[in-house]
Design a protein around this motif. Structure first.
Motif, PDB file in Angstrom:
ATOM      1  N   TYR A   1       0.810  -1.216   0.000  1.00  0.00           N
ATOM      2  CA  TYR A   1       0.000   0.000   0.000  1.00  0.00           C
ATOM      3  C   TYR A   1       0.844   1.266   0.000  1.00  0.00           C
ATOM      4  CZ  TYR A   1      -3.352  -3.532   1.307  1.00  0.00           C
ATOM      5  OH  TYR A   1      -4.109  -4.667   1.332  1.00  0.00           O
ATOM      6  N   THR A   2       0.493   2.179  -0.881  1.00  0.00           N
ATOM      7  CA  THR A   2       1.154   3.481  -0.908  1.00  0.00           C
ATOM      8  C   THR A   2       0.713   4.288   0.311  1.00  0.00           C
ATOM      9  OG1 THR A   2      -0.651   4.544  -2.097  1.00  0.00           O
ATOM     10  CG2 THR A   2       1.120   3.526  -3.435  1.00  0.00           C
ATOM     11  N   MET A   3       1.419   5.353   0.582  1.00  0.00           N
ATOM     12  CA  MET A   3       1.060   6.203   1.710  1.00  0.00           C
ATOM     13  C   MET A   3      -0.359   6.754   1.548  1.00  0.00           C
ATOM     14  SD  MET A   3       2.761   9.663   3.221  1.00  0.00           S
ATOM     15  CE  MET A   3       3.915   8.876   4.318  1.00  0.00           C
ATOM     16  N   GLY A   4      -0.681   7.213   0.360  1.00  0.00           N
ATOM     17  CA  GLY A   4      -2.018   7.762   0.125  1.00  0.00           C
ATOM     18  C   GLY A   4      -3.109   6.726   0.335  1.00  0.00           C
ATOM     19  N   ARG A   5      -2.904   5.541  -0.196  1.00  0.00           N
ATOM     20  CA  ARG A   5      -3.893   4.469  -0.046  1.00  0.00           C
ATOM     21  C   ARG A   5      -3.986   4.033   1.416  1.00  0.00           C
ATOM     22  NH1 ARG A   5      -8.429   2.448  -0.337  1.00  0.00           N
ATOM     23  NH2 ARG A   5      -8.629   0.239  -0.728  1.00  0.00           N
ATOM     24  N   ALA A   6      -2.850   3.922   2.099  1.00  0.00           N
ATOM     25  CA  ALA A   6      -2.847   3.529   3.511  1.00  0.00           C
ATOM     26  C   ALA A   6      -3.605   4.561   4.344  1.00  0.00           C
ATOM     27  CB  ALA A   6      -1.420   3.373   4.011  1.00  0.00           C
ATOM     28  N   ALA A   7      -3.340   5.841   4.107  1.00  0.00           N
ATOM     29  CA  ALA A   7      -4.036   6.902   4.844  1.00  0.00           C
ATOM     30  C   ALA A   7      -5.536   6.846   4.581  1.00  0.00           C
ATOM     31  CB  ALA A   7      -3.468   8.267   4.462  1.00  0.00           C
TER      32      ALA A   7
ATOM     33  N   PHE B   1      -0.200  11.792   9.549  1.00  0.00           N
ATOM     34  CA  PHE B   1      -0.299  10.873  10.687  1.00  0.00           C
ATOM     35  C   PHE B   1       0.651   9.695  10.484  1.00  0.00           C
ATOM     36  CE2 PHE B   1      -2.118   7.012  12.564  1.00  0.00           C
ATOM     37  CZ  PHE B   1      -2.128   7.376  13.904  1.00  0.00           C
ATOM     38  N   LEU B   2       0.682   9.155   9.282  1.00  0.00           N
ATOM     39  CA  LEU B   2       1.584   8.033   8.994  1.00  0.00           C
ATOM     40  C   LEU B   2       3.040   8.450   9.147  1.00  0.00           C
ATOM     41  CD1 LEU B   2      -0.257   6.428   5.958  1.00  0.00           C
ATOM     42  CD2 LEU B   2      -0.078   5.523   8.280  1.00  0.00           C
ATOM     43  N   ARG B   3       3.374   9.665   8.711  1.00  0.00           N
ATOM     44  CA  ARG B   3       4.739  10.153   8.908  1.00  0.00           C
ATOM     45  C   ARG B   3       5.046  10.296  10.395  1.00  0.00           C
ATOM     46  NH1 ARG B   3       3.680  12.805   4.029  1.00  0.00           N
ATOM     47  NH2 ARG B   3       2.726  14.598   5.010  1.00  0.00           N
ATOM     48  N   ALA B   4       4.079  10.793  11.170  1.00  0.00           N
ATOM     49  CA  ALA B   4       4.292  11.000  12.611  1.00  0.00           C
ATOM     50  C   ALA B   4       4.533   9.682  13.337  1.00  0.00           C
ATOM     51  CB  ALA B   4       3.095  11.728  13.222  1.00  0.00           C
TER      52      ALA B   4
ATOM     53  N   THR C   1       7.962   1.264  10.433  1.00  0.00           N
ATOM     54  CA  THR C   1       8.963   1.737   9.484  1.00  0.00           C
ATOM     55  C   THR C   1       8.555   1.221   8.111  1.00  0.00           C
ATOM     56  OG1 THR C   1      10.676   1.634  11.173  1.00  0.00           O
ATOM     57  CG2 THR C   1      11.410   1.745   8.885  1.00  0.00           C
ATOM     58  N   PRO C   2       7.960   2.093   7.307  1.00  0.00           N
ATOM     59  CA  PRO C   2       7.541   1.632   5.987  1.00  0.00           C
ATOM     60  C   PRO C   2       8.749   1.298   5.123  1.00  0.00           C
ATOM     61  CG  PRO C   2       7.292   4.006   6.162  1.00  0.00           C
ATOM     62  CD  PRO C   2       7.699   3.514   7.516  1.00  0.00           C
TER      63      PRO C   2
ATOM     64  N   ARG D   1      -4.163   5.011  15.845  1.00  0.00           N
ATOM     65  CA  ARG D   1      -5.181   6.018  15.497  1.00  0.00           C
ATOM     66  C   ARG D   1      -6.343   5.983  16.480  1.00  0.00           C
ATOM     67  NH1 ARG D   1      -9.828   6.630  11.770  1.00  0.00           N
ATOM     68  NH2 ARG D   1     -10.116   8.864  11.797  1.00  0.00           N
ATOM     69  N   GLU D   2      -6.760   4.786  16.905  1.00  0.00           N
ATOM     70  CA  GLU D   2      -7.835   4.678  17.905  1.00  0.00           C
ATOM     71  C   GLU D   2      -7.469   5.454  19.167  1.00  0.00           C
ATOM     72  OE1 GLU D   2      -8.487   0.566  18.825  1.00  0.00           O
ATOM     73  OE2 GLU D   2      -9.067   0.061  16.779  1.00  0.00           O
ATOM     74  N   LEU D   3      -6.235   5.281  19.613  1.00  0.00           N
ATOM     75  CA  LEU D   3      -5.788   5.969  20.831  1.00  0.00           C
ATOM     76  C   LEU D   3      -5.725   7.484  20.624  1.00  0.00           C
ATOM     77  CD1 LEU D   3      -3.006   3.445  21.861  1.00  0.00           C
ATOM     78  CD2 LEU D   3      -5.162   3.850  23.078  1.00  0.00           C
ATOM     79  N   VAL D   4      -5.216   7.906  19.468  1.00  0.00           N
ATOM     80  CA  VAL D   4      -5.133   9.333  19.166  1.00  0.00           C
ATOM     81  C   VAL D   4      -6.532   9.936  19.076  1.00  0.00           C
ATOM     82  CG1 VAL D   4      -4.434  11.006  17.387  1.00  0.00           C
ATOM     83  CG2 VAL D   4      -2.855   9.200  18.103  1.00  0.00           C
ATOM     84  N   ASP D   5      -7.449   9.207  18.473  1.00  0.00           N
ATOM     85  CA  ASP D   5      -8.828   9.694  18.372  1.00  0.00           C
ATOM     86  C   ASP D   5      -9.474   9.877  19.740  1.00  0.00           C
ATOM     87  OD1 ASP D   5      -8.635   9.742  15.629  1.00  0.00           O
ATOM     88  OD2 ASP D   5      -9.865   7.949  15.300  1.00  0.00           O
ATOM     89  N   ARG D   6      -8.983   9.139  20.749  1.00  0.00           N
ATOM     90  CA  ARG D   6      -9.502   9.271  22.119  1.00  0.00           C
ATOM     91  C   ARG D   6      -8.766  10.348  22.911  1.00  0.00           C
ATOM     92  NH1 ARG D   6      -9.488   3.066  23.897  1.00  0.00           N
ATOM     93  NH2 ARG D   6     -10.419   2.247  22.016  1.00  0.00           N
ATOM     94  N   GLY D   7      -7.834  11.034  22.249  1.00  0.00           N
ATOM     95  CA  GLY D   7      -7.151  12.140  22.905  1.00  0.00           C
ATOM     96  C   GLY D   7      -5.733  11.871  23.363  1.00  0.00           C
ATOM     97  N   THR D   8      -5.207  10.696  23.078  1.00  0.00           N
ATOM     98  CA  THR D   8      -3.839  10.365  23.458  1.00  0.00           C
ATOM     99  C   THR D   8      -2.882  11.020  22.466  1.00  0.00           C
ATOM    100  OG1 THR D   8      -4.623   8.223  24.253  1.00  0.00           O
ATOM    101  CG2 THR D   8      -2.252   8.447  23.931  1.00  0.00           C
ATOM    102  N   PRO D   9      -1.838  11.703  22.954  1.00  0.00           N
ATOM    103  CA  PRO D   9      -0.844  12.267  22.021  1.00  0.00           C
ATOM    104  C   PRO D   9      -0.197  11.159  21.179  1.00  0.00           C
ATOM    105  CG  PRO D   9      -0.538  13.157  24.232  1.00  0.00           C
ATOM    106  CD  PRO D   9      -1.540  12.036  24.345  1.00  0.00           C
ATOM    107  N   VAL D  10       0.221  11.503  19.978  1.00  0.00           N
ATOM    108  CA  VAL D  10       0.766  10.520  19.038  1.00  0.00           C
ATOM    109  C   VAL D  10       1.932   9.747  19.651  1.00  0.00           C
ATOM    110  CG1 VAL D  10       1.973  10.205  16.831  1.00  0.00           C
ATOM    111  CG2 VAL D  10      -0.013  11.699  16.960  1.00  0.00           C
ATOM    112  N   ASP D  11       2.891  10.446  20.253  1.00  0.00           N
ATOM    113  CA  ASP D  11       4.050   9.739  20.831  1.00  0.00           C
ATOM    114  C   ASP D  11       3.625   8.755  21.906  1.00  0.00           C
ATOM    115  OD1 ASP D  11       5.815  10.992  19.155  1.00  0.00           O
ATOM    116  OD2 ASP D  11       6.522  12.452  20.629  1.00  0.00           O
ATOM    117  N   ALA D  12       2.683   9.163  22.750  1.00  0.00           N
ATOM    118  CA  ALA D  12       2.205   8.278  23.822  1.00  0.00           C
ATOM    119  C   ALA D  12       1.433   7.100  23.229  1.00  0.00           C
ATOM    120  CB  ALA D  12       1.330   9.047  24.804  1.00  0.00           C
ATOM    121  N   ALA D  13       0.626   7.351  22.214  1.00  0.00           N
ATOM    122  CA  ALA D  13      -0.128   6.269  21.570  1.00  0.00           C
ATOM    123  C   ALA D  13       0.827   5.244  20.975  1.00  0.00           C
ATOM    124  CB  ALA D  13      -1.040   6.840  20.484  1.00  0.00           C
ATOM    125  N   CYS D  14       1.893   5.716  20.357  1.00  0.00           N
ATOM    126  CA  CYS D  14       2.879   4.799  19.772  1.00  0.00           C
ATOM    127  C   CYS D  14       3.530   3.964  20.856  1.00  0.00           C
ATOM    128  CB  CYS D  14       3.912   5.577  18.973  1.00  0.00           C
ATOM    129  SG  CYS D  14       3.237   6.319  17.462  1.00  0.00           S
TER     130      CYS D  14
END
Length: 111
Positions: free
Chosen positions: A19-25, A34-37, A45-46, A68-81
């Motif tokens: 999957y390309t980045m656009g298709r994955a997003a 978001f994928l870059r983050a 690591t793509p 993404r589920e975690l980020v959607d609930r308000g978790t910062p990206v780094d913490a979600a990762c």
């Protein structure tokens, strides 16, 4: 092309970067940013195409969806990762522990 062809085998492979980045997003309902983050946070690591474009596997998309589920609930990206990484490590440790238990049970039953 048949299901027995090399391409068919690769598309059935969870780790094949199909999957390309656009298709994955698009599939995740998110943005390429978001994928870059999550890549910068080292959650996934793509792989890169010959032209240098990011390519994602189904396995990576499942991990990204959990983040993404975690980020959607308000978790910062780094913490979600970090949470997703820890969940994955816990699941692997539990799998290994279960293997040890089964092996120990088999050893005891053979005595």
């Amino acid at each position: 092309m048949t299901a027995d062809s090399p391409l068919g085998d690769r598309l059935d492979d969870d780790d094949y970067p199909a999957y390309t980045m656009g298709r994955a997003a698009e599939m995740l309902g998110t943005t390429p940013g978001f994928l870059r983050a999550i890549g910068e946070a080292r959650l996934i690591t793509p792989l890169r195409s010959e032209g240098g474009h990011r390519r994602y596997s189904r396995y990576q998309l499942r991990i990204a969806a959990r983040a993404r589920e975690l980020v959607d609930r308000g978790t910062p990206v780094d913490a979600a990762c970090r949470i997703v990484i820890l969940e994955d490590q816990l699941q692997e440790a539990q799998r290994i522990n279960e293997e040890y238990r089964r092996a120990a049970g088999a050893d005891r039953s053979g005595d």
